[in-house]
Design an enzyme around this catalytic site. Structure first.
Site, PDB file in Angstrom:
ATOM      1  CG  HIS A 178       1.133   6.583   6.731  1.00 29.00           C
ATOM      2  ND1 HIS A 178       2.349   6.218   6.221  1.00 29.00           N
ATOM      3  CD2 HIS A 178       1.276   6.543   8.080  1.00 29.00           C
ATOM      4  CE1 HIS A 178       3.189   5.942   7.208  1.00 29.00           C
ATOM      5  NE2 HIS A 178       2.552   6.141   8.354  1.00 29.00           N
ATOM      6  CG  ASP A 207      -2.446   6.795  -3.011  1.00 30.23           C
ATOM      7  OD1 ASP A 207      -2.314   6.606  -1.788  1.00 30.23           O
ATOM      8  OD2 ASP A 207      -2.369   5.886  -3.855  1.00 30.23           O
TER       9      ASP A 207
HETATM   10  P1  ADQ Z   1      -1.280   2.126   0.656  1.00 24.84           P
HETATM   11  O1  ADQ Z   1      -2.624   2.695   0.382  1.00 24.84           O
HETATM   12  O2  ADQ Z   1      -1.254   0.699   1.029  1.00 24.84           O
HETATM   13  O3  ADQ Z   1      -0.492   2.956   1.776  1.00 24.84           O
HETATM   14  P2  ADQ Z   1       1.064   2.452  -1.225  1.00 24.84           P
HETATM   15  O4  ADQ Z   1       1.764   3.689  -0.852  1.00 24.84           O
HETATM   16  O5  ADQ Z   1       1.045   2.246  -2.701  1.00 24.84           O
HETATM   17  O6  ADQ Z   1      -0.452   2.374  -0.737  1.00 24.84           O
HETATM   18  O7  ADQ Z   1       1.817   1.257  -0.532  1.00 24.84           O
HETATM   19  C1  ADQ Z   1       1.500  -0.063  -0.792  1.00 24.84           C
HETATM   20  C2  ADQ Z   1       2.712  -0.964  -0.497  1.00 24.84           C
HETATM   21  O8  ADQ Z   1       2.270  -2.304  -0.543  1.00 24.84           O
HETATM   22  C3  ADQ Z   1       3.798  -0.800  -1.554  1.00 24.84           C
HETATM   23  O9  ADQ Z   1       5.052  -0.903  -0.960  1.00 24.84           O
HETATM   24  C4  ADQ Z   1       3.525  -1.973  -2.519  1.00 24.84           C
HETATM   25  O10 ADQ Z   1       4.670  -2.479  -3.159  1.00 24.84           O
HETATM   26  C5  ADQ Z   1       2.918  -3.000  -1.581  1.00 24.84           C
HETATM   27  N1  ADQ Z   1       1.910  -3.802  -2.320  1.00 24.84           N
HETATM   28  C6  ADQ Z   1       0.835  -3.342  -2.975  1.00 24.84           C
HETATM   29  N2  ADQ Z   1       0.183  -4.360  -3.572  1.00 24.84           N
HETATM   30  C7  ADQ Z   1       0.861  -5.485  -3.309  1.00 24.84           C
HETATM   31  C8  ADQ Z   1       0.717  -6.866  -3.675  1.00 24.84           C
HETATM   32  N3  ADQ Z   1      -0.246  -7.308  -4.469  1.00 24.84           N
HETATM   33  N4  ADQ Z   1       1.622  -7.737  -3.190  1.00 24.84           N
HETATM   34  C9  ADQ Z   1       2.619  -7.308  -2.391  1.00 24.84           C
HETATM   35  N5  ADQ Z   1       2.818  -6.031  -2.034  1.00 24.84           N
HETATM   36  C10 ADQ Z   1       1.955  -5.128  -2.485  1.00 24.84           C
HETATM   37  C11 ADQ Z   1      -0.757   4.093   2.625  1.00 24.84           C
HETATM   38  C12 ADQ Z   1      -1.290   5.345   1.919  1.00 24.84           C
HETATM   39  C13 ADQ Z   1      -0.333   5.751   0.793  1.00 24.84           C
HETATM   40  C14 ADQ Z   1       1.068   5.960   1.368  1.00 24.84           C
HETATM   41  C15 ADQ Z   1       1.503   4.768   2.199  1.00 24.84           C
HETATM   42  C16 ADQ Z   1       2.806   5.017   2.931  1.00 24.84           C
HETATM   43  O11 ADQ Z   1      -2.598   5.116   1.399  1.00 24.84           O
HETATM   44  O12 ADQ Z   1      -0.782   6.940   0.157  1.00 24.84           O
HETATM   45  O13 ADQ Z   1       1.981   6.144   0.300  1.00 24.84           O
HETATM   46  O14 ADQ Z   1       0.523   4.432   3.183  1.00 24.84           O
HETATM   47  O15 ADQ Z   1       2.776   6.220   3.643  1.00 24.84           O
END
Ligand code: ADQ
Length: 461
Positions: A156, A364
């Site tokens: 990921h 990311d």
């Molecule tokens: P993350 O580093 O966690 O994931 P991201 O892809 O942005 O980053 O996913 C976060 C998820 O959590 C999103 O669906 C978002 O809506 C939710 N989220 C974030 N903050 C929140 C909050 N305060 N309250 C509720 N929900 C919240 C890892 C990798 C990424 C990759 C994903 C998926 O680091 O690069 O995109 O996995 O593969």
């Protein structure tokens, strides 16, 4: 799908948290398991108590199999090698990475231990799909424990350039272990290219144009499967939750003010400090914006027992306070910095209310927030996405305002451009960005990976 799907991930999302609280990855996994039926195996999130016993919880089509970790395993495998060595190095922050032999030994030990706990739960036709950097040696551990099953792995986070990877002392052993999987999935072409480069120069081995890897005496497949979202479901949730409490009270506060929104886990890879500083420059350069724009940063703390995370939290609190102290008026706070989680649907409605989605990680894997922000917009009056070129999502969302988060002046310019962008241009950019969101949605990610895993299964049979 022939064969049961077995998902293995470091954390198993607890079923009681439900669909609406889950992030994008958990939504995708739920969906795959729900359709096909299957098993989800991993750590329960508990430390200490009853480490060792596997707890089974059957909910509809899905069996959750979870286990606690001992304090020592948690410290070495999770807090140590996974999050203080692999995470920073894979995000190009080898300056923050530390290496400890004991922690690496713990990482291998927990992978072995988890594999031995999974073995009795497996059936002959199962397909195993492991997720993320915590589980690089998991296939090797399962094979040592006698499993003949086809195994896939999806990373990921970014796969680092060879010279960065080499700063992790056991890099050779890690990549040899990775080659025990049958299918390797990466988020972007850049990640696959970095893997191909490492295999060619260091393994040694080859990766051909179709992604067939020959290395360490094995043949496997490596390919790009960009993770997506369900854009229709997001748009629907964003509208349905527009009248809910936190959304209406924010709107009431905003009145005529424009809203810039950022939502991240509190992590140094997300570029929050640079983002705050670029917003400060905006206020410094454009006094006419004082009182007329509000930046909401939602960032729930994670990994709070890892030192680098304590430091960034401390720095951000200081910066938010300093910038607010410098510019705030009695009835206006420039930065609203909130260290908490929100229900997923509420977030989607907040995205819809925002004029700018400000998503500027330093590095990311994909960044689902960028995709969610676009999908949540009102097609008649969409907001503008300001997106880091170092997020995997930038490969698809080329109609965002792409920025280099190390260039503060460029980020400030992008905010200014976004704030004054005419409606027609916003609509055109929105329409262009919705195309890849539809054509590479979450089920495309799931199905294309699972198809390749099934092909690998057919070859093994
Ligand atoms: P993350 O580093 O966690 O994931 P991201 O892809 O942005 O980053 O996913 C976060 C998820 O959590 C999103 O669906 C978002 O809506 C939710 N989220 C974030 N903050 C929140 C909050 N305060 N309250 C509720 N929900 C919240 C890892 C990798 C990424 C990759 C994903 C998926 O680091 O690069 O995109 O996995 O593969």
């Amino acid at each position: 799908m022939s064969g049961r799907l077995v998902i293995v991930s470091n954390r198993v999302a607890p079923p009681q948290e439900g669909y609406s609280a889950a992030g994008g990855l958990a939504v995708g996994i739920f969906d795959a398991l729900n359709k096909a039926g299957g098993l989800w195996f991993g750590w329960s999130g508990e430390v200490g108590a009853e480490a060792g016993a596997v707890k089974l919880d059957v909910r509809g089509n899905i069996t959750y199999a979870t286990t606690a970790l001992s304090r020592k395993d948690y410290d070495q495998y999770y807090r140590g090698f996974s999050n203080a060595t692999l995470w920073p190095a894979f995000h190009y922050r080898h300056d923050l990475a530390r290496y400890d032999r004991q922690e690496y030994a713990g990482y291998l030990r927990v992978n072995d231990w988890l594999a031995r706990r999974l073995i009795p739960l497996l059936r002959p036709n199962d397909l195993i799909w492991a997720h993320d950097y915590h589980l690089i040696p998991f296939a090797a551990a399962l094979r040592n424990a006698g499993s003949p099953h086809p195994m896939g792995f999806f990373l990921h986070i970014p796969f680092p350039a060879t010279e960065i990877l080499r700063t992790i002392p056991p890099h050779a052993a890690l990549i040899e272990a990775l080659c025990q999987y049958d299918v390797l999935g990466f988020q972007t072409r850049t990640d696959l290219q970095a893997f191909t480069d490492y295999i060619g120069r260091r393994a040694p081995g080859t990766v051909n144009r179709s992604g067939v890897v020959h290395a360490h005496g094995r043949t496997l497949k490596a390919a790009v499967y960009p993770i997506g979202v369900y854009p229709e479901a997001i748009a629907e949730a964003a509208q349905r939750y527009a009248k809910r409490r936190p959304v209406t009270s924010l709107r009431a506060y905003l009145q005529h003010r424009k809203l810039i929104i950022s939502v991240d886990r509190l992590d140094y890879s997300k570029g929050l400090i640079e983002r705050f500083l670029a917003f400060e420059r905006l206020l410094q350069n454009a006094p006419e914006l004082h009182g007329n724009v509000t930046f909401v940063q939602i960032a729930p703390p994670t990994r709070t027992d890892v030192q680098a995370y304590q430091r960034i939290r401390h720095t951000l609190e200081g910066e938010a306070g300093r910038i607010n102290g410098r510019f705030a008026q009695l009835n206006w706070t420039p930065i609203r910095y909130l260290n908490r989680k929100y229900e997923r649907n509420v977030l989607m409605a907040l995205f819809r209310a925002a004029h700018i989605g400000y998503v500027t990680p330093l590095r990311d894997g994909m960044n689902l927030v960028a995709k969610e922000y676009v999908a949540a917009q009102d097609p008649n009056d969409p907001g503008v996405l300001v997106l880091s070129q170092f997020a995997g999502a930038a490969d698809e969302l080329t109609d965002a305002l792409l920025v280099n988060p190390f260039d503060l002046a460029q980020m400030t310019d992008a905010l200014q451009t976004a704030l004054s962008m005419p409606l027609e241009q916003r609509q055109a950019r929105y329409r262009a960005m919705m195309q890849p969101l539809h054509s590479k949605n979450l089920s495309v990610w799931l199905n294309s990976f699972l198809q390749d895993l099934q092909r690998a299964a057919a070859l093994r049979a």
